[in-house]
Motif scaffolding. Structure first.
Motif, PDB file in Angstrom:
ATOM      1  N   LEU A   4       0.870  -1.175   0.000  1.00 42.39           N
ATOM      2  CA  LEU A   4       0.000   0.000   0.000  1.00 42.39           C
ATOM      3  C   LEU A   4       0.909   1.227   0.000  1.00 42.39           C
ATOM      4  O   LEU A   4       1.838   1.318   0.812  1.00 42.39           O
ATOM      5  CB  LEU A   4      -0.890   0.007   1.246  1.00 42.39           C
ATOM      6  N   ALA A   5       0.662   2.152  -0.915  1.00 42.10           N
ATOM      7  CA  ALA A   5       1.502   3.349  -1.003  1.00 42.10           C
ATOM      8  C   ALA A   5       0.631   4.561  -1.289  1.00 42.10           C
ATOM      9  O   ALA A   5      -0.378   4.478  -2.003  1.00 42.10           O
ATOM     10  CB  ALA A   5       2.547   3.185  -2.107  1.00 42.10           C
ATOM     11  N   GLY A   6       1.030   5.684  -0.721  1.00 37.97           N
ATOM     12  CA  GLY A   6       0.294   6.921  -0.946  1.00 37.97           C
ATOM     13  C   GLY A   6       1.205   8.124  -0.825  1.00 37.97           C
ATOM     14  O   GLY A   6       2.246   8.070  -0.172  1.00 37.97           O
ATOM     15  N   SER A   7       0.801   9.196  -1.455  1.00 38.89           N
ATOM     16  CA  SER A   7       1.558  10.446  -1.341  1.00 38.89           C
ATOM     17  C   SER A   7       0.609  11.624  -1.440  1.00 38.89           C
ATOM     18  O   SER A   7      -0.517  11.519  -1.946  1.00 38.89           O
ATOM     19  CB  SER A   7       2.638  10.543  -2.426  1.00 38.89           C
ATOM     20  N   TRP A   8       1.080  12.742  -0.940  1.00 41.54           N
ATOM     21  CA  TRP A   8       0.326  14.008  -0.964  1.00 41.54           C
ATOM     22  C   TRP A   8       1.328  15.099  -1.267  1.00 41.54           C
ATOM     23  O   TRP A   8       2.271  15.314  -0.497  1.00 41.54           O
ATOM     24  CB  TRP A   8      -0.352  14.232   0.382  1.00 41.54           C
ATOM     25  N   GLN A   9       1.162  15.739  -2.411  1.00 46.69           N
ATOM     26  CA  GLN A   9       2.137  16.713  -2.893  1.00 46.69           C
ATOM     27  C   GLN A   9       1.463  18.069  -3.097  1.00 46.69           C
ATOM     28  O   GLN A   9       0.417  18.165  -3.734  1.00 46.69           O
ATOM     29  CB  GLN A   9       2.738  16.224  -4.213  1.00 46.69           C
ATOM     30  N   VAL A  10       2.082  19.093  -2.545  1.00 47.50           N
ATOM     31  CA  VAL A  10       1.643  20.469  -2.781  1.00 47.50           C
ATOM     32  C   VAL A  10       2.726  21.149  -3.609  1.00 47.50           C
ATOM     33  O   VAL A  10       3.902  21.129  -3.231  1.00 47.50           O
ATOM     34  CB  VAL A  10       1.445  21.241  -1.462  1.00 47.50           C
ATOM     35  N   VAL A  11       2.341  21.714  -4.747  1.00 57.13           N
ATOM     36  CA  VAL A  11       3.309  22.428  -5.575  1.00 57.13           C
ATOM     37  C   VAL A  11       2.791  23.834  -5.856  1.00 57.13           C
ATOM     38  O   VAL A  11       1.573  24.072  -5.921  1.00 57.13           O
ATOM     39  CB  VAL A  11       3.584  21.703  -6.908  1.00 57.13           C
ATOM     40  N   GLU A  12       3.723  24.761  -5.987  1.00 57.19           N
ATOM     41  CA  GLU A  12       3.382  26.118  -6.385  1.00 57.19           C
ATOM     42  C   GLU A  12       4.412  26.596  -7.395  1.00 57.19           C
ATOM     43  O   GLU A  12       5.624  26.411  -7.199  1.00 57.19           O
ATOM     44  CB  GLU A  12       3.332  27.061  -5.192  1.00 57.19           C
ATOM     45  N   ILE A  13       3.929  27.158  -8.488  1.00 57.02           N
ATOM     46  CA  ILE A  13       4.795  27.691  -9.539  1.00 57.02           C
ATOM     47  C   ILE A  13       4.673  29.201  -9.527  1.00 57.02           C
ATOM     48  O   ILE A  13       3.572  29.750  -9.672  1.00 57.02           O
ATOM     49  CB  ILE A  13       4.415  27.130 -10.925  1.00 57.02           C
ATOM     50  N   MET A  14       5.797  29.870  -9.302  1.00 59.73           N
ATOM     51  CA  MET A  14       5.826  31.330  -9.252  1.00 59.73           C
ATOM     52  C   MET A  14       6.569  31.860 -10.478  1.00 59.73           C
ATOM     53  O   MET A  14       7.588  31.304 -10.901  1.00 59.73           O
ATOM     54  CB  MET A  14       6.531  31.821  -7.987  1.00 59.73           C
ATOM     55  N   ARG A  15       6.048  32.964 -11.024  1.00 56.58           N
ATOM     56  CA  ARG A  15       6.665  33.609 -12.182  1.00 56.58           C
ATOM     57  C   ARG A  15       6.868  35.092 -11.898  1.00 56.58           C
ATOM     58  O   ARG A  15       6.223  35.661 -11.006  1.00 56.58           O
ATOM     59  CB  ARG A  15       5.790  33.427 -13.426  1.00 56.58           C
ATOM     60  N   PRO A  16       7.762  35.726 -12.648  1.00 50.89           N
ATOM     61  CA  PRO A  16       7.975  37.168 -12.462  1.00 50.89           C
ATOM     62  C   PRO A  16       6.677  37.941 -12.569  1.00 50.89           C
ATOM     63  O   PRO A  16       5.762  37.575 -13.322  1.00 50.89           O
ATOM     64  CB  PRO A  16       8.926  37.528 -13.612  1.00 50.89           C
ATOM     65  N   GLY A  17       6.578  38.989 -11.777  1.00 52.11           N
ATOM     66  CA  GLY A  17       5.365  39.795 -11.777  1.00 52.11           C
ATOM     67  C   GLY A  17       4.351  39.362 -10.750  1.00 52.11           C
ATOM     68  O   GLY A  17       3.286  39.966 -10.629  1.00 52.11           O
TER      69      GLY A  17
END
Length: 473
Positions: A155-168
């Motif tokens: 049994l395997a699980g994951s929880w990923q939070v990602v944020e992509i930031m750009r200029p401005g």
């Protein structure tokens, strides 16, 4: 843990304005780039032969800062989330400014859609409940038959939070759950031993796995495959018609054809499909799409790892090559639109064009009629490993479940069968397409350039009029 819009800044103590200024300065004058922030939790449990063999829980975080100038990329990453670490990374990124156009590419459009719940699947059941589930599966598998001599359940699980930031100040965030349950059995009869496995998963919680009907179905299917393997005889060898079953056999489509339709291979002209847009590359009726927008599917993403919303990209339509899967860099260099296929394994990796859920659409033929049309051939239902050469399209795939077709009927199961061919050539040899499109159960992982990402495949029943089968008979 807070999931406010400022999650990463509250979690790390960084100041959003300071990070934005660092980002603006480091990417000034470049063609493209972004700051990729990541926080993830993952766990894995393995019950082997009735004993809890391993259990792990990991937390990871970090960032990747990328700057793009023409075809050159500057990339730096760290597991430390701090303004000081980002400032150090910026010095690396600035080194590629030479040759840049001086105009930063427009950012991706935003999206409000939600393909999966943001809830953390690791929190829904406690450790004791998860171990109890694995033990229940183990007990059910062993009581099925005395032929079952070994059981492994993971049994395997994951929880990923990602944020992509750009200029401005533009920011895009995605919260991604991912789970998988797998059952592996070894069956023995006399001196013969055969292994088989089955499982499922997707971007959702564990709840479905705790339903008795679900995990019993997984065990039953693994057991069925094991019984078939025990009865199998040596596979024939030679060139013959091959019927590919629905669902997981789409892995052959993924490997032998899908990778060749990714933008980087075509920009560099190292794909067998390079320069063929608008030309016929497959039989009429062959339509292949890559779709990252399917709810809760393993390969789906609300946005890719560059912040571009995923899409349903038609790659081949009625046999005509219509498009490629693109990340931002290859799309810009080829003068095309990004398709939401920029993916990376983690913050420590650069994005590249990758598949999401890649599958062939249904045709008009009844699967039974397809089998009846073959007098002597092979019916391939499940696949194991394989090798593919992207440039030539040549492939070799091993079948884990296959049958001889005799006089239009499924006959004896065979072992040791391998399919040998050329992906582009196979597309032109598709003679009948079933009306039974199925997607895989949610267990696929795709490797490319040293990175692994979850992916989905699928197809209907297909008849390929001639394929080389390697066998031992």
């Amino acid at each position: 843990m807070s999931l406010s819009p400022d999650f990463f800044f509250q979690h790390s103590g960084m100041d959003a304005d300071t990070v934005t200024r660092l980002l603006d300065n480091s990417l000034h004058g470049l063609d493209d780039g972004e700051l990729f922030l990541e926080y993830s939790q993952s766990e894995a449990l393995l019950l082997d032969d009735g004993r809890l063999k391993s259990a792990s829980f990991d937390t990871n975080q970090g960032f990747g800062l990328r700057g793009v100038s023409g075809e050159a990329t500057g990339y730096a990453h760290a597991s430390e989330l701090s303004a000081a670490a980002i400032a150090r990374a910026a010095e690396t990124v600035k080194a590629v400014r030479s040759g840049a156009s001086g105009t930063l590419s427009h950012p991706p459009i935003g999206t409000n859609r939600q393909l999966y719940s943001p809830a953390n699947p690791l929190d829904t059941q406690d450790f004791a409940q998860k171990v109890a589930l694995l033990r229940s599966i183990d007990a059910y598998a062993r009581q099925k038959d005395n032929k079952v001599v070994q059981v492994s359940v993971s049994l395997a699980g994951s929880w990923q939070v990602v944020e992509i930031m750009r200029p401005g100040g533009q920011r895009a965030r995605d919260i991604r759950p991912l789970v998988r349950l797998n059952v592996s059995l070894v069956l023995a009869s006399g001196e013969r031993r055969e292994s088989a496995s089955y499982g499922g998963g997707g971007r959702h919680g564990y709840d479905d796995f705790f339903k008795e009907a679900t995990w019993k179905r997984y065990v039953d299917e693994a057991y069925r495959q094991g019984e078939v393997a025990l009865e199998s005889v040596n596979a024939p060898a030679g060139t013959m018609p091959v019927v590919l079953g629905p669902g997981w056999p789409g892995i052959l489509l993924h490997e032998a054809i899908g990778h060749g339709l990714e933008g980087d291979f075509n920009r560099k002209k190292t794909s067998a499909f390079s320069g063929l847009l608008g030309e016929r590359v497959g039989s009429k009726g062959v339509t292949i799409v890559d779709d990252g927008t399917l709810d809760q599917r393993r390969g789906s993403l609300t946005i890719d790892d560059e912040g571009t919303p995923t899409s349903r990209t038609v790659l081949i339509e009625d046999g005509i090559l219509k498009g490629y899967m693109q990340d931002r860099t290859n799309a810009r260099l080829m003068g095309m639109a990004a398709t939401g296929n920029g993916r990376r394994e983690s913050h420590a990796h650069q994005p590249m064009p990758r598949m999401t859920n890649t599958y062939m659409l249904s045709g008009e033929h009844d699967p039974g009629a397809i089998l009846e049309s073959v007098q002597d051939g092979l019916y391939a239902v499940n696949f194991g490993g394989g090798q593919v050469d992207i440039t030539s399209g040549k492939f070799v795939f091993s079948c884990t479940e296959a049958y001889r077709i005799r006089s239009g009927k499924i006959a004896e199961p065979v072992k040791g069968a391998t399919l040998i061919g050329n992906g582009p050539d196979v597309l032109t040899r598709v003679k009948m397409i079933g009306n039974d499109l199925a997607l895989d159960p949610g267990v696929g992982t795709c490797g490319k350039g040293g990175q692994s990402v979850p992916a989905g495949v699928g197809q209907p029943t297909l008849l390929v009029d001639a394929l080389t089968v390697g066998g031992t008979a």
